[in-house]
Design a protein around this motif. Structure first.
Motif, PDB file in Angstrom:
ATOM      1  N   LEU A 132       6.698  -7.944  -0.196  1.00 55.11           N
ATOM      2  CA  LEU A 132       5.770  -9.071  -0.221  1.00 55.11           C
ATOM      3  C   LEU A 132       5.139  -9.278   1.155  1.00 55.11           C
ATOM      4  O   LEU A 132       3.914  -9.425   1.270  1.00 55.11           O
ATOM      5  CB  LEU A 132       6.513 -10.326  -0.676  1.00 55.11           C
ATOM      6  CG  LEU A 132       5.676 -11.582  -0.913  1.00 55.11           C
ATOM      7  CD1 LEU A 132       6.286 -12.410  -2.045  1.00 55.11           C
ATOM      8  CD2 LEU A 132       5.596 -12.446   0.343  1.00 55.11           C
ATOM      9  N   GLU A 133       5.949  -9.268   2.200  1.00 60.18           N
ATOM     10  CA  GLU A 133       5.391  -9.467   3.538  1.00 60.18           C
ATOM     11  C   GLU A 133       4.544  -8.270   3.967  1.00 60.18           C
ATOM     12  O   GLU A 133       3.562  -8.434   4.704  1.00 60.18           O
ATOM     13  CB  GLU A 133       6.515  -9.737   4.540  1.00 60.18           C
ATOM     14  CG  GLU A 133       7.203 -11.068   4.317  1.00 60.18           C
ATOM     15  CD  GLU A 133       7.757 -11.702   5.583  1.00 60.18           C
ATOM     16  OE1 GLU A 133       8.004 -10.963   6.567  1.00 60.18           O
ATOM     17  OE2 GLU A 133       7.946 -12.942   5.602  1.00 60.18           O
ATOM     18  N   TYR A 179      -0.657  -5.940   5.344  1.00 56.35           N
ATOM     19  CA  TYR A 179      -1.566  -4.817   5.172  1.00 56.35           C
ATOM     20  C   TYR A 179      -2.916  -5.264   4.596  1.00 56.35           C
ATOM     21  O   TYR A 179      -3.968  -4.845   5.059  1.00 56.35           O
ATOM     22  CB  TYR A 179      -0.960  -3.781   4.220  1.00 56.35           C
ATOM     23  CG  TYR A 179       0.019  -2.818   4.845  1.00 56.35           C
ATOM     24  CD1 TYR A 179       0.917  -3.233   5.831  1.00 56.35           C
ATOM     25  CD2 TYR A 179       0.084  -1.500   4.434  1.00 56.35           C
ATOM     26  CE1 TYR A 179       1.826  -2.352   6.381  1.00 56.35           C
ATOM     27  CE2 TYR A 179       0.990  -0.602   4.976  1.00 56.35           C
ATOM     28  CZ  TYR A 179       1.865  -1.039   5.952  1.00 56.35           C
ATOM     29  OH  TYR A 179       2.766  -0.157   6.485  1.00 56.35           O
ATOM     30  N   ALA A 180      -2.857  -6.091   3.552  1.00 54.94           N
ATOM     31  CA  ALA A 180      -4.074  -6.473   2.836  1.00 54.94           C
ATOM     32  C   ALA A 180      -4.725  -7.732   3.409  1.00 54.94           C
ATOM     33  O   ALA A 180      -5.788  -8.140   2.948  1.00 54.94           O
ATOM     34  CB  ALA A 180      -3.768  -6.698   1.350  1.00 54.94           C
ATOM     35  N   LEU A 194       5.732 -10.972  -8.792  1.00 56.15           N
ATOM     36  CA  LEU A 194       6.023 -10.043  -9.880  1.00 56.15           C
ATOM     37  C   LEU A 194       5.764  -8.600  -9.450  1.00 56.15           C
ATOM     38  O   LEU A 194       6.576  -7.705  -9.726  1.00 56.15           O
ATOM     39  CB  LEU A 194       5.176 -10.385 -11.104  1.00 56.15           C
ATOM     40  CG  LEU A 194       5.275  -9.435 -12.305  1.00 56.15           C
ATOM     41  CD1 LEU A 194       6.705  -9.370 -12.832  1.00 56.15           C
ATOM     42  CD2 LEU A 194       4.311  -9.864 -13.415  1.00 56.15           C
ATOM     43  N   GLY A 195       4.650  -8.358  -8.766  1.00 54.78           N
ATOM     44  CA  GLY A 195       4.346  -7.012  -8.298  1.00 54.78           C
ATOM     45  C   GLY A 195       5.385  -6.495  -7.313  1.00 54.78           C
ATOM     46  O   GLY A 195       5.784  -5.327  -7.364  1.00 54.78           O
ATOM     47  N   ALA A 196       5.847  -7.353  -6.413  1.00 55.58           N
ATOM     48  CA  ALA A 196       6.861  -6.953  -5.442  1.00 55.58           C
ATOM     49  C   ALA A 196       8.188  -6.648  -6.126  1.00 55.58           C
ATOM     50  O   ALA A 196       8.879  -5.680  -5.780  1.00 55.58           O
ATOM     51  CB  ALA A 196       7.037  -8.046  -4.388  1.00 55.58           C
ATOM     52  N   ILE A 197       8.557  -7.475  -7.108  1.00 54.05           N
ATOM     53  CA  ILE A 197       9.800  -7.230  -7.860  1.00 54.05           C
ATOM     54  C   ILE A 197       9.694  -5.925  -8.635  1.00 54.05           C
ATOM     55  O   ILE A 197      10.653  -5.137  -8.695  1.00 54.05           O
ATOM     56  CB  ILE A 197      10.085  -8.401  -8.818  1.00 54.05           C
ATOM     57  CG1 ILE A 197      10.430  -9.661  -8.033  1.00 54.05           C
ATOM     58  CG2 ILE A 197      11.224  -8.053  -9.783  1.00 54.05           C
ATOM     59  CD1 ILE A 197      10.586 -10.906  -8.892  1.00 54.05           C
ATOM     60  N   PHE A 240      -1.308  -2.994  -6.173  1.00 56.57           N
ATOM     61  CA  PHE A 240      -0.260  -3.329  -5.206  1.00 56.57           C
ATOM     62  C   PHE A 240       0.048  -2.110  -4.337  1.00 56.57           C
ATOM     63  O   PHE A 240       0.133  -2.218  -3.102  1.00 56.57           O
ATOM     64  CB  PHE A 240       0.999  -3.782  -5.945  1.00 56.57           C
ATOM     65  CG  PHE A 240       1.883  -4.714  -5.153  1.00 56.57           C
ATOM     66  CD1 PHE A 240       1.953  -6.057  -5.466  1.00 56.57           C
ATOM     67  CD2 PHE A 240       2.645  -4.243  -4.099  1.00 56.57           C
ATOM     68  CE1 PHE A 240       2.775  -6.928  -4.748  1.00 56.57           C
ATOM     69  CE2 PHE A 240       3.463  -5.095  -3.368  1.00 56.57           C
ATOM     70  CZ  PHE A 240       3.532  -6.446  -3.693  1.00 56.57           C
ATOM     71  N   LEU A 241       0.200  -0.965  -4.977  1.00 58.22           N
ATOM     72  CA  LEU A 241       0.516   0.256  -4.234  1.00 58.22           C
ATOM     73  C   LEU A 241      -0.613   0.653  -3.292  1.00 58.22           C
ATOM     74  O   LEU A 241      -0.370   1.048  -2.144  1.00 58.22           O
ATOM     75  CB  LEU A 241       0.801   1.394  -5.211  1.00 58.22           C
ATOM     76  CG  LEU A 241       2.175   1.388  -5.875  1.00 58.22           C
ATOM     77  CD1 LEU A 241       2.187   2.318  -7.075  1.00 58.22           C
ATOM     78  CD2 LEU A 241       3.241   1.790  -4.871  1.00 58.22           C
ATOM     79  N   GLU A 242      -1.839   0.556  -3.767  1.00 58.41           N
ATOM     80  CA  GLU A 242      -2.969   0.917  -2.916  1.00 58.41           C
ATOM     81  C   GLU A 242      -3.069  -0.010  -1.714  1.00 58.41           C
ATOM     82  O   GLU A 242      -3.368   0.430  -0.595  1.00 58.41           O
ATOM     83  CB  GLU A 242      -4.259   0.889  -3.730  1.00 58.41           C
ATOM     84  CG  GLU A 242      -4.356   2.035  -4.748  1.00 58.41           C
ATOM     85  CD  GLU A 242      -5.610   1.944  -5.599  1.00 58.41           C
ATOM     86  OE1 GLU A 242      -6.300   0.893  -5.551  1.00 58.41           O
ATOM     87  OE2 GLU A 242      -5.898   2.916  -6.322  1.00 58.41           O
TER      88      GLU A 242
END
Length: 293
Positions: free
Chosen positions: A148-149, A154-155, A169-172, A208-210
Protein backbone atom coordinates in the motif's frame (compact mmCIF):
# COMPACT_ATOMS: atom_id res chain seq x y z
CA UNK A 1 11.46 4.40 -17.38
CA UNK A 2 11.08 3.46 -13.70
CA UNK A 3 11.14 6.35 -11.27
CA UNK A 4 14.03 6.70 -8.86
CA UNK A 5 13.08 7.42 -5.28
CA UNK A 6 16.68 7.28 -4.03
CA UNK A 7 16.49 6.09 -0.42
CA UNK A 8 13.32 7.94 0.56
CA UNK A 9 10.80 5.17 -0.13
CA UNK A 10 10.21 3.07 3.00
CA UNK A 11 8.69 0.16 1.06
CA UNK A 12 12.01 -0.31 -0.74
CA UNK A 13 14.65 0.89 1.70
CA UNK A 14 14.98 -0.21 5.30
CA UNK A 15 16.50 3.09 6.46
CA UNK A 16 13.55 5.23 5.31
CA UNK A 17 10.85 5.93 7.88
CA UNK A 18 7.44 4.40 7.27
CA UNK A 19 4.80 6.89 6.15
CA UNK A 20 2.08 5.62 8.47
CA UNK A 21 4.16 6.16 11.61
CA UNK A 22 4.93 9.77 10.73
CA UNK A 23 1.24 10.43 9.94
CA UNK A 24 0.23 9.07 13.33
CA UNK A 25 2.56 11.31 15.31
CA UNK A 26 0.28 14.39 15.29
CA UNK A 27 -2.44 12.44 17.07
CA UNK A 28 0.06 10.85 19.43
CA UNK A 29 1.46 14.25 20.42
CA UNK A 30 -2.05 15.59 21.03
CA UNK A 31 -2.85 12.58 23.20
CA UNK A 32 0.31 13.00 25.25
CA UNK A 33 -0.36 16.74 25.65
CA UNK A 34 -3.87 15.99 26.86
CA UNK A 35 -2.56 13.40 29.31
CA UNK A 36 0.01 15.88 30.60
CA UNK A 37 -2.65 18.55 31.17
CA UNK A 38 -4.85 16.05 32.99
CA UNK A 39 -1.92 15.04 35.18
CA UNK A 40 -1.10 18.65 36.10
CA UNK A 41 -4.74 19.40 36.86
CA UNK A 42 -4.95 16.28 39.06
CA UNK A 43 -7.98 15.11 37.15
CA UNK A 44 -8.50 11.42 37.70
CA UNK A 45 -10.39 9.60 34.95
CA UNK A 46 -11.39 6.82 37.37
CA UNK A 47 -11.05 3.11 36.69
CA UNK A 48 -10.85 2.24 33.02
CA UNK A 49 -12.53 -0.84 31.57
CA UNK A 50 -10.59 -0.50 28.31
CA UNK A 51 -7.16 0.68 27.27
CA UNK A 52 -6.87 4.31 26.32
CA UNK A 53 -6.43 5.13 22.65
CA UNK A 54 -6.26 8.26 20.55
CA UNK A 55 -8.80 6.60 18.24
CA UNK A 56 -11.95 5.85 20.18
CA UNK A 57 -13.21 3.19 17.80
CA UNK A 58 -10.28 0.80 17.65
CA UNK A 59 -11.32 -1.56 20.44
CA UNK A 60 -13.68 -4.08 18.88
CA UNK A 61 -14.92 -7.03 20.91
CA UNK A 62 -15.37 -9.88 18.46
CA UNK A 63 -14.39 -13.52 18.15
CA UNK A 64 -14.54 -13.84 14.37
CA UNK A 65 -10.77 -13.86 14.01
CA UNK A 66 -9.72 -16.74 16.22
CA UNK A 67 -5.96 -16.19 16.05
CA UNK A 68 -4.94 -13.55 18.62
CA UNK A 69 -1.81 -12.59 16.67
CA UNK A 70 -3.80 -12.16 13.47
CA UNK A 71 -6.48 -10.09 15.20
CA UNK A 72 -3.92 -7.80 16.82
CA UNK A 73 -1.92 -7.42 13.62
CA UNK A 74 -5.01 -6.52 11.58
CA UNK A 75 -5.96 -3.92 14.21
CA UNK A 76 -2.51 -2.33 13.97
CA UNK A 77 -2.30 -2.44 10.17
CA UNK A 78 -5.78 -0.97 9.79
CA UNK A 79 -4.92 1.72 12.34
CA UNK A 80 -1.97 2.61 10.09
CA UNK A 81 -4.39 2.86 7.14
CA UNK A 82 -6.73 4.99 9.30
CA UNK A 83 -3.95 7.49 9.96
CA UNK A 84 -3.02 7.52 6.26
CA UNK A 85 -6.57 8.62 5.44
CA UNK A 86 -7.10 10.94 8.41
CA UNK A 87 -3.83 12.86 7.99
CA UNK A 88 -3.51 12.77 4.20
CA UNK A 89 -2.09 15.76 2.35
CA UNK A 90 -4.59 15.79 -0.52
CA UNK A 91 -7.03 13.56 -2.44
CA UNK A 92 -4.99 12.43 -5.44
CA UNK A 93 -6.56 9.31 -6.92
CA UNK A 94 -7.27 7.32 -10.08
CA UNK A 95 -10.59 6.20 -11.57
CA UNK A 96 -9.73 2.49 -11.24
CA UNK A 97 -9.76 2.85 -7.42
CA UNK A 98 -12.85 5.08 -7.19
CA UNK A 99 -15.61 3.20 -5.39
CA UNK A 100 -18.36 5.20 -7.11
CA UNK A 101 -17.06 4.24 -10.56
CA UNK A 102 -16.23 0.66 -9.52
CA UNK A 103 -18.54 -0.28 -6.62
CA UNK A 104 -17.79 -3.35 -4.53
CA UNK A 105 -21.46 -4.07 -3.87
CA UNK A 106 -24.87 -3.43 -5.34
CA UNK A 107 -25.81 -1.16 -2.47
CA UNK A 108 -25.89 2.51 -3.54
CA UNK A 109 -22.72 4.40 -2.73
CA UNK A 110 -23.60 7.35 -0.45
CA UNK A 111 -23.43 10.81 -2.00
CA UNK A 112 -20.86 11.87 0.60
CA UNK A 113 -18.69 8.78 0.02
CA UNK A 114 -15.70 10.92 -1.01
CA UNK A 115 -15.93 13.39 1.88
CA UNK A 116 -16.45 11.35 5.06
CA UNK A 117 -13.36 9.71 6.55
CA UNK A 118 -14.00 6.09 7.59
CA UNK A 119 -13.66 5.22 11.26
CA UNK A 120 -11.00 2.73 12.19
CA UNK A 121 -13.74 0.25 13.11
CA UNK A 122 -15.02 0.25 9.51
CA UNK A 123 -11.56 -0.30 8.02
CA UNK A 124 -10.87 -3.07 10.51
CA UNK A 125 -14.10 -4.90 9.73
CA UNK A 126 -13.48 -4.71 5.97
CA UNK A 127 -9.96 -6.15 6.26
CA UNK A 128 -10.94 -8.67 8.95
CA UNK A 129 -13.70 -10.05 6.71
CA UNK A 130 -11.29 -10.62 3.82
CA UNK A 131 -8.56 -12.16 6.00
CA UNK A 132 -10.99 -14.42 7.83
CA UNK A 133 -12.79 -15.66 4.72
CA UNK A 134 -9.58 -16.18 2.72
CA UNK A 135 -7.71 -17.62 5.75
CA UNK A 136 -4.80 -15.21 5.37
CA UNK A 137 -2.00 -14.80 7.89
CA UNK A 138 -0.65 -12.00 10.08
CA UNK A 139 2.49 -11.77 7.95
CA UNK A 140 0.29 -11.17 4.92
CA UNK A 141 -1.23 -8.14 6.68
CA UNK A 142 2.21 -6.56 7.08
CA UNK A 143 3.12 -7.24 3.44
CA UNK A 144 -0.23 -5.64 2.50
CA UNK A 145 0.86 -2.42 4.25
CA UNK A 146 4.22 -2.51 2.43
CA UNK A 147 2.46 -2.73 -0.96
CA UNK A 148 0.00 0.00 0.00
CA UNK A 149 2.73 2.48 0.90
CA UNK A 150 4.68 1.49 -2.21
CA UNK A 151 1.64 2.25 -4.37
CA UNK A 152 1.09 5.66 -2.76
CA UNK A 153 4.76 6.56 -3.24
CA UNK A 154 5.29 5.23 -6.76
CA UNK A 155 1.99 6.49 -8.18
CA UNK A 156 1.92 9.70 -6.09
CA UNK A 157 -1.57 8.93 -4.80
CA UNK A 158 -3.38 9.48 -1.52
CA UNK A 159 -5.57 6.92 0.17
CA UNK A 160 -8.82 8.73 0.87
CA UNK A 161 -12.54 8.06 1.49
CA UNK A 162 -13.28 7.55 -2.21
CA UNK A 163 -10.61 4.92 -2.88
CA UNK A 164 -9.52 3.25 0.35
CA UNK A 165 -11.50 0.03 -0.05
CA UNK A 166 -10.23 -0.75 -3.54
CA UNK A 167 -6.63 0.21 -2.76
CA UNK A 168 -6.64 -1.99 0.34
CA UNK A 169 -8.28 -4.82 -1.61
CA UNK A 170 -5.64 -4.57 -4.34
CA UNK A 171 -2.81 -4.67 -1.79
CA UNK A 172 -4.34 -7.69 -0.03
CA UNK A 173 -4.82 -9.42 -3.37
CA UNK A 174 -1.12 -9.14 -4.22
CA UNK A 175 0.13 -9.90 -0.72
CA UNK A 176 -1.95 -13.08 -0.50
CA UNK A 177 -0.52 -14.36 -3.78
CA UNK A 178 3.08 -13.58 -2.86
CA UNK A 179 3.21 -14.64 0.77
CA UNK A 180 0.42 -16.93 1.93
CA UNK A 181 0.55 -20.69 1.43
CA UNK A 182 -3.24 -20.80 1.16
CA UNK A 183 -4.16 -20.60 -2.52
CA UNK A 184 -6.44 -17.60 -3.04
CA UNK A 185 -7.70 -16.88 -6.55
CA UNK A 186 -9.39 -13.73 -7.79
CA UNK A 187 -12.66 -15.62 -8.07
CA UNK A 188 -12.38 -16.47 -4.35
CA UNK A 189 -12.47 -12.78 -3.49
CA UNK A 190 -15.52 -12.45 -5.72
CA UNK A 191 -17.20 -15.10 -3.58
CA UNK A 192 -16.36 -13.06 -0.47
CA UNK A 193 -17.48 -9.68 -1.82
CA UNK A 194 -20.34 -11.23 -3.84
CA UNK A 195 -21.08 -8.36 -6.21
CA UNK A 196 -17.62 -7.65 -7.66
CA UNK A 197 -16.76 -9.35 -10.97
CA UNK A 198 -13.63 -11.31 -11.85
CA UNK A 199 -13.05 -8.93 -14.77
CA UNK A 200 -13.02 -5.97 -12.37
CA UNK A 201 -10.61 -7.78 -10.05
CA UNK A 202 -8.29 -8.62 -12.94
CA UNK A 203 -8.37 -5.05 -14.23
CA UNK A 204 -7.63 -3.58 -10.80
CA UNK A 205 -4.82 -6.08 -10.29
CA UNK A 206 -3.25 -5.09 -13.61
CA UNK A 207 -3.38 -1.39 -12.77
CA UNK A 208 -1.99 -2.00 -9.28
CA UNK A 209 0.95 -3.95 -10.69
CA UNK A 210 1.70 -1.39 -13.36
CA UNK A 211 1.64 1.42 -10.80
CA UNK A 212 4.07 -0.62 -8.67
CA UNK A 213 6.22 -0.95 -11.79
CA UNK A 214 5.91 -4.71 -11.13
CA UNK A 215 8.13 -4.33 -8.08
CA UNK A 216 6.65 -6.76 -5.56
CA UNK A 217 9.94 -7.75 -3.93
CA UNK A 218 9.86 -7.38 -0.14
CA UNK A 219 13.37 -7.48 1.37
CA UNK A 220 13.57 -9.02 4.83
CA UNK A 221 15.01 -5.74 6.15
CA UNK A 222 11.97 -3.80 4.89
CA UNK A 223 9.56 -6.31 6.44
CA UNK A 224 11.42 -6.01 9.76
CA UNK A 225 11.22 -2.20 9.63
CA UNK A 226 7.45 -2.29 9.08
CA UNK A 227 7.07 -4.85 11.86
CA UNK A 228 8.91 -2.72 14.41
CA UNK A 229 7.15 0.49 13.33
CA UNK A 230 3.82 -1.29 13.78
CA UNK A 231 4.96 -2.25 17.27
CA UNK A 232 5.69 1.43 17.90
CA UNK A 233 2.25 2.39 16.60
CA UNK A 234 0.67 -0.22 18.85
CA UNK A 235 2.60 1.07 21.86
CA UNK A 236 1.60 4.68 21.10
CA UNK A 237 -2.07 3.63 21.07
CA UNK A 238 -1.91 1.11 23.95
CA UNK A 239 -2.65 -1.79 21.63
CA UNK A 240 -1.39 -5.33 21.96
CA UNK A 241 0.92 -6.55 19.19
CA UNK A 242 2.20 -10.01 20.17
CA UNK A 243 3.34 -11.20 16.73
CA UNK A 244 6.97 -12.31 16.77
CA UNK A 245 9.42 -11.04 14.14
CA UNK A 246 10.24 -13.37 11.27
CA UNK A 247 13.01 -15.82 12.02
CA UNK A 248 15.90 -15.97 9.56
CA UNK A 249 14.46 -18.88 7.56
CA UNK A 250 11.05 -17.28 7.10
CA UNK A 251 12.63 -13.91 6.29
CA UNK A 252 14.71 -15.51 3.55
CA UNK A 253 11.63 -17.34 2.28
CA UNK A 254 9.68 -14.07 1.99
CA UNK A 255 12.47 -12.36 0.08
CA UNK A 256 13.11 -15.33 -2.24
CA UNK A 257 9.43 -15.92 -3.04
CA UNK A 258 8.71 -12.24 -3.66
CA UNK A 259 11.65 -12.12 -6.11
CA UNK A 260 10.34 -15.20 -7.93
CA UNK A 261 6.84 -13.74 -8.12
CA UNK A 262 8.18 -10.42 -9.36
CA UNK A 263 9.94 -12.15 -12.28
CA UNK A 264 6.76 -14.10 -13.05
CA UNK A 265 4.63 -10.95 -12.99
CA UNK A 266 7.00 -9.28 -15.44
CA UNK A 267 6.71 -12.29 -17.77
CA UNK A 268 2.92 -12.07 -17.55
CA UNK A 269 2.94 -8.36 -18.32
CA UNK A 270 4.99 -8.92 -21.47
CA UNK A 271 2.68 -11.71 -22.59
CA UNK A 272 -0.60 -9.99 -21.69
CA UNK A 273 -1.53 -7.70 -24.57
CA UNK A 274 -5.27 -7.94 -23.88
CA UNK A 275 -7.11 -5.43 -21.71
CA UNK A 276 -6.83 -7.32 -18.44
CA UNK A 277 -5.14 -10.38 -17.04
CA UNK A 278 -4.95 -12.33 -13.81
CA UNK A 279 -1.83 -13.55 -12.07
CA UNK A 280 -3.67 -16.40 -10.40
CA UNK A 281 -1.20 -18.89 -11.81
CA UNK A 282 1.48 -17.33 -9.61
CA UNK A 283 0.04 -19.43 -6.80
CA UNK A 284 1.92 -22.45 -8.12
CA UNK A 285 5.26 -20.73 -7.51
CA UNK A 286 4.92 -21.16 -3.77
CA UNK A 287 4.72 -24.91 -4.15
CA UNK A 288 8.17 -25.05 -5.71
CA UNK A 289 11.40 -24.82 -3.74
CA UNK A 290 12.81 -21.32 -3.59
CA UNK A 291 16.57 -20.94 -3.45
CA UNK A 292 17.44 -19.28 -0.15
CA UNK A 293 20.71 -17.41 -0.37
Amino acid sequence: KPQCFCCSNPSDHARASTIFLSKSQTDVRDKRKSNHINHISHVSPGPLSKKYSSCSTIFIDDSTVSQPNLKSTIKCVTLAIYYHIKNRDSDRSLDIFDEKLHPLSREPVPDDYSRVDPEHKLIYRFVRTLFSAAQLTAECAIVTLVYLERLLTYAELDICPANWKRIVLGAILLASKVWDDQAVWNVDYCQILKDITVEDMNEMERHFLELLQFNINVPASVYAKYYFDLRQLADDNNLSFPLEPLNNQRAQKLEAISRLCEDKYKDLSRAAMRRSFSADNLIGIRRSNAVLS
